[in-house]
Motif scaffolding. Structure first.
Motif, PDB file in Angstrom:
ATOM      1  N   TRP A  53       0.841  -1.207   0.000  1.00  0.00           N
ATOM      2  CA  TRP A  53       0.000   0.000   0.000  1.00  0.00           C
ATOM      3  C   TRP A  53       0.877   1.259   0.000  1.00  0.00           C
ATOM      4  O   TRP A  53       0.558   2.235  -0.677  1.00  0.00           O
ATOM      5  CB  TRP A  53      -0.937   0.000   1.207  1.00  0.00           C
ATOM      6  CG  TRP A  53      -2.196  -0.788   0.981  1.00  0.00           C
ATOM      7  CD1 TRP A  53      -2.340  -1.898   0.200  1.00  0.00           C
ATOM      8  CD2 TRP A  53      -3.478  -0.526   1.551  1.00  0.00           C
ATOM      9  NE1 TRP A  53      -3.632  -2.352   0.253  1.00  0.00           N
ATOM     10  CE2 TRP A  53      -4.347  -1.527   1.071  1.00  0.00           C
ATOM     11  CE3 TRP A  53      -3.965   0.438   2.419  1.00  0.00           C
ATOM     12  CZ2 TRP A  53      -5.699  -1.584   1.433  1.00  0.00           C
ATOM     13  CZ3 TRP A  53      -5.308   0.390   2.791  1.00  0.00           C
ATOM     14  CH2 TRP A  53      -6.166  -0.606   2.301  1.00  0.00           C
ATOM     15  N   ARG A  57       0.332   3.429  -3.482  1.00  0.00           N
ATOM     16  CA  ARG A  57      -0.524   4.598  -3.342  1.00  0.00           C
ATOM     17  C   ARG A  57       0.080   5.808  -4.054  1.00  0.00           C
ATOM     18  O   ARG A  57      -0.589   6.820  -4.258  1.00  0.00           O
ATOM     19  CB  ARG A  57      -0.762   4.908  -1.869  1.00  0.00           C
ATOM     20  CG  ARG A  57       0.459   5.383  -1.110  1.00  0.00           C
ATOM     21  CD  ARG A  57       0.213   5.443   0.379  1.00  0.00           C
ATOM     22  NE  ARG A  57       1.400   5.876   1.120  1.00  0.00           N
ATOM     23  CZ  ARG A  57       1.495   5.886   2.444  1.00  0.00           C
ATOM     24  NH1 ARG A  57       0.460   5.486   3.176  1.00  0.00           N
ATOM     25  NH2 ARG A  57       2.609   6.286   3.039  1.00  0.00           N
ATOM     26  N   GLU A  58       1.345   5.707  -4.444  1.00  0.00           N
ATOM     27  CA  GLU A  58       2.018   6.784  -5.168  1.00  0.00           C
ATOM     28  C   GLU A  58       1.734   6.652  -6.666  1.00  0.00           C
ATOM     29  O   GLU A  58       2.128   5.670  -7.295  1.00  0.00           O
ATOM     30  CB  GLU A  58       3.532   6.729  -4.933  1.00  0.00           C
ATOM     31  CG  GLU A  58       3.960   6.867  -3.482  1.00  0.00           C
ATOM     32  CD  GLU A  58       3.872   8.304  -2.978  1.00  0.00           C
ATOM     33  OE1 GLU A  58       3.610   9.209  -3.800  1.00  0.00           O
ATOM     34  OE2 GLU A  58       4.079   8.518  -1.770  1.00  0.00           O
ATOM     35  N   TYR A 104      -5.138  -1.939  -9.410  1.00  0.00           N
ATOM     36  CA  TYR A 104      -5.608  -1.261  -8.204  1.00  0.00           C
ATOM     37  C   TYR A 104      -6.669  -2.081  -7.473  1.00  0.00           C
ATOM     38  O   TYR A 104      -6.769  -2.016  -6.243  1.00  0.00           O
ATOM     39  CB  TYR A 104      -6.128   0.128  -8.547  1.00  0.00           C
ATOM     40  CG  TYR A 104      -5.015   1.111  -8.840  1.00  0.00           C
ATOM     41  CD1 TYR A 104      -3.979   1.290  -7.929  1.00  0.00           C
ATOM     42  CD2 TYR A 104      -4.985   1.844 -10.022  1.00  0.00           C
ATOM     43  CE1 TYR A 104      -2.943   2.169  -8.182  1.00  0.00           C
ATOM     44  CE2 TYR A 104      -3.958   2.734 -10.279  1.00  0.00           C
ATOM     45  CZ  TYR A 104      -2.928   2.891  -9.355  1.00  0.00           C
ATOM     46  OH  TYR A 104      -1.900   3.759  -9.604  1.00  0.00           O
ATOM     47  N   PHE A 108      -5.774  -2.623  -3.722  1.00  0.00           N
ATOM     48  CA  PHE A 108      -6.566  -1.855  -2.762  1.00  0.00           C
ATOM     49  C   PHE A 108      -8.002  -2.340  -2.604  1.00  0.00           C
ATOM     50  O   PHE A 108      -8.728  -1.813  -1.757  1.00  0.00           O
ATOM     51  CB  PHE A 108      -6.588  -0.375  -3.179  1.00  0.00           C
ATOM     52  CG  PHE A 108      -5.248   0.307  -3.071  1.00  0.00           C
ATOM     53  CD1 PHE A 108      -4.678   0.563  -1.841  1.00  0.00           C
ATOM     54  CD2 PHE A 108      -4.555   0.678  -4.219  1.00  0.00           C
ATOM     55  CE1 PHE A 108      -3.437   1.185  -1.741  1.00  0.00           C
ATOM     56  CE2 PHE A 108      -3.324   1.308  -4.134  1.00  0.00           C
ATOM     57  CZ  PHE A 108      -2.758   1.557  -2.889  1.00  0.00           C
ATOM     58  N   LYS A 289      -1.716  13.209   1.153  1.00  0.00           N
ATOM     59  CA  LYS A 289      -3.092  12.828   0.848  1.00  0.00           C
ATOM     60  C   LYS A 289      -3.628  13.496  -0.420  1.00  0.00           C
ATOM     61  O   LYS A 289      -4.650  13.086  -0.952  1.00  0.00           O
ATOM     62  CB  LYS A 289      -3.994  13.122   2.044  1.00  0.00           C
ATOM     63  CG  LYS A 289      -3.708  12.183   3.220  1.00  0.00           C
ATOM     64  CD  LYS A 289      -4.662  12.388   4.372  1.00  0.00           C
ATOM     65  CE  LYS A 289      -4.345  11.423   5.516  1.00  0.00           C
ATOM     66  NZ  LYS A 289      -5.246  11.611   6.683  1.00  0.00           N
ATOM     67  N   TYR A 292      -1.834  10.905  -3.247  1.00  0.00           N
ATOM     68  CA  TYR A 292      -2.114   9.467  -3.278  1.00  0.00           C
ATOM     69  C   TYR A 292      -3.233   9.150  -4.263  1.00  0.00           C
ATOM     70  O   TYR A 292      -4.138   9.950  -4.489  1.00  0.00           O
ATOM     71  CB  TYR A 292      -2.494   8.957  -1.891  1.00  0.00           C
ATOM     72  CG  TYR A 292      -1.359   8.992  -0.871  1.00  0.00           C
ATOM     73  CD1 TYR A 292      -0.031   9.098  -1.275  1.00  0.00           C
ATOM     74  CD2 TYR A 292      -1.628   8.917   0.490  1.00  0.00           C
ATOM     75  CE1 TYR A 292       1.003   9.131  -0.344  1.00  0.00           C
ATOM     76  CE2 TYR A 292      -0.603   8.948   1.425  1.00  0.00           C
ATOM     77  CZ  TYR A 292       0.705   9.067   1.006  1.00  0.00           C
ATOM     78  OH  TYR A 292       1.728   9.091   1.921  1.00  0.00           O
ATOM     79  N   TRP A 296      -6.429   4.301  -3.178  1.00  0.00           N
ATOM     80  CA  TRP A 296      -6.025   4.300  -1.765  1.00  0.00           C
ATOM     81  C   TRP A 296      -7.079   5.018  -0.928  1.00  0.00           C
ATOM     82  O   TRP A 296      -7.459   4.545   0.149  1.00  0.00           O
ATOM     83  CB  TRP A 296      -4.675   4.989  -1.609  1.00  0.00           C
ATOM     84  CG  TRP A 296      -4.189   5.057  -0.186  1.00  0.00           C
ATOM     85  CD1 TRP A 296      -3.522   4.089   0.506  1.00  0.00           C
ATOM     86  CD2 TRP A 296      -4.352   6.159   0.728  1.00  0.00           C
ATOM     87  NE1 TRP A 296      -3.245   4.512   1.791  1.00  0.00           N
ATOM     88  CE2 TRP A 296      -3.741   5.775   1.949  1.00  0.00           C
ATOM     89  CE3 TRP A 296      -4.943   7.412   0.625  1.00  0.00           C
ATOM     90  CZ2 TRP A 296      -3.720   6.625   3.059  1.00  0.00           C
ATOM     91  CZ3 TRP A 296      -4.911   8.259   1.731  1.00  0.00           C
ATOM     92  CH2 TRP A 296      -4.307   7.866   2.927  1.00  0.00           C
ATOM     93  N   HIS A 297      -7.581   6.165  -1.407  1.00  0.00           N
ATOM     94  CA  HIS A 297      -8.621   6.889  -0.686  1.00  0.00           C
ATOM     95  C   HIS A 297      -9.892   6.045  -0.582  1.00  0.00           C
ATOM     96  O   HIS A 297     -10.563   6.043   0.469  1.00  0.00           O
ATOM     97  CB  HIS A 297      -8.931   8.210  -1.385  1.00  0.00           C
ATOM     98  CG  HIS A 297      -7.868   9.248  -1.211  1.00  0.00           C
ATOM     99  ND1 HIS A 297      -7.713   9.962  -0.046  1.00  0.00           N
ATOM    100  CD2 HIS A 297      -6.905   9.689  -2.063  1.00  0.00           C
ATOM    101  CE1 HIS A 297      -6.692  10.811  -0.166  1.00  0.00           C
ATOM    102  NE2 HIS A 297      -6.194  10.670  -1.391  1.00  0.00           N
ATOM    103  N   GLN A 300      -9.359   3.475   2.110  1.00  0.00           N
ATOM    104  CA  GLN A 300      -9.459   4.104   3.423  1.00  0.00           C
ATOM    105  C   GLN A 300     -10.919   4.396   3.779  1.00  0.00           C
ATOM    106  O   GLN A 300     -11.338   4.249   4.935  1.00  0.00           O
ATOM    107  CB  GLN A 300      -8.651   5.407   3.440  1.00  0.00           C
ATOM    108  CG  GLN A 300      -7.157   5.228   3.267  1.00  0.00           C
ATOM    109  CD  GLN A 300      -6.500   4.547   4.452  1.00  0.00           C
ATOM    110  OE1 GLN A 300      -7.016   4.546   5.554  1.00  0.00           O
ATOM    111  NE2 GLN A 300      -5.349   3.939   4.219  1.00  0.00           N
TER     112      GLN A 300
END
Length: 344
Positions: A53, A57-58, A104, A108, A289, A292, A296-297, A300
């Protein structure tokens, strides 16, 4: 199985049908491994504490895509397979978008979503098989199939090394311990591809001993097919210009930079140093944030909702937007209630 698929299956030689059946049985073992070793139903395969992750996430990681593909198609069987079975020529952008969406989802997505992506990738690879032209393989003539462990291992290896190289180059140097942690997590990635952990080198050091041997050996070579595909990659509607070639040349090992005929004179080397330092500075000045990837968001947000917490404004905004337009680097809009794990 559809009528068309049944017809294609019957047209395959018996030995190929048998091999595909064996690949499917092997992949079921990989799915069992994934279920047993996943981080959780909501966390998916890796989870928020993973190095995977942290790295993926980059968004800059995607800049290693051309590098990885060029190294992959340096294997003659991979090059022939891509040339004969891929829509590289007619829909390069669409193919790239589908590939990154699947990536992705695997990284994720929740467990159900990630398992579904792994199954789709395996199913797609099951249809990729054929005959090698004379002299294309290391031993001459023969057949290839995308689910051949040798080819899967090589393709995965370019992605593992590429992620480390790009992160080190543009974000920050990873510590040896971080690289070792990341490599151990790629046992999950191997199972997604259809490789059990014992089919990969056991440690980071063993991996690089094998990988460097492959890069320096005789199996890999850039032939006419690889050169044709490379030309398509560098002359697509979204990769035209010297920047893509400079980025790829700077990230490639010297042997392969020369093999693909990428310019690397004093001017290119100076430009690479400037580009590298400028990009790293810009990336590290951007609040994390804000930089990213959407996926990833969304992950989360999925976890926050499961804990009864309020997701961040950024996560809510990107998730809402993704319900109406195709937001880059996303999985898909997060449902109000997280889905149950895949029980298949």
């Amino acid at each position: 199985m559809s009528t068309q698929a049944s017809s294609m299956w019957r047209s395959l030689p018996p030995e190929v049908q048998q091999q595909i059946s064996q690949d499917s049985e092997h992949f079921r073992k990989c799915l069992d491994y994934l279920r047993e070793h996943s981080a959780g139903e909501l966390e998916g395969f890796y989870g928020p504490g993973s190095m995977t992750w942290v790295i993926y996430r980059e968004p800059v990681i995607l800049l290693g895509g051309l590098r990885a593909i060029l190294l992959q198609i340096a294997h003659p069987a991979v090059a022939v397979g891509v040339s004969q079975n891929s829509n590289f020529r007619g829909d390069l952008l669409g193919r790239a978008r589908r590939t990154y969406t699947a990536m992705y989802q695997l990284v994720f997505g929740g467990l159900r979503e990630a398992m579904g992506a792994a199954k789709r990738v395996h199913s797609l690879h099951s249809r990729v098989n054929g005959s090698l032209p004379a002299g294309a393989g290391p031993q001459g003539d023969g057949r290839y199939r995308a689910n051949d462990p040798e080819l899967l291992r090589w393709v995965l290896a370019t992605l593992i090394d590429g992620a480390i190289v790009v992160f080190d180059t543009f974000v920050r140097p990873l510590s040896l311990e971080e690289k070792r942690r990341y490599y151990q997590e790629t046992r999950i990635a191997a199972a997604q591809f259809g490789l059990l952990p014992e089919q990969m080198p056991p440690t980071l050091e063993a991996f690089y001993a094998w990988y460097d041997e492959q890069l320096a050996g005789e199996t890999l070579r850039v032939g006419d097919t690889a050169l044709e595909l490379a030309s398509l990659l560098f002359n697509s509607p979204f990769t035209q210009g010297q920047l893509d070639e400079l980025l790829t040349a700077g990230l490639l090992p010297e042997r392969w930079r020369k093999a693909y005929g990428l310019a690397w004179g004093p001017g290119q080397q100076r430009a690479w140093k400037i580009l590298k330092s400028t990009m790293r500075r810009a990336i590290n000045l951007t609040p994390p944030k804000l930089r990213y990837v959407t996926a990833w968001h969304q992950a989360q947000m999925r976890l926050a909702r499961a804990r009864g917490e309020r997701p961040t404004v950024m996560a809510r905004m990107l998730n809402t937007l993704d319900a109406y337009v195709d937001v880059p680097f996303s999985i898909r809009p997060v449902a109000v209630k997280a889905p149950a794990a895949d029980k298949d």
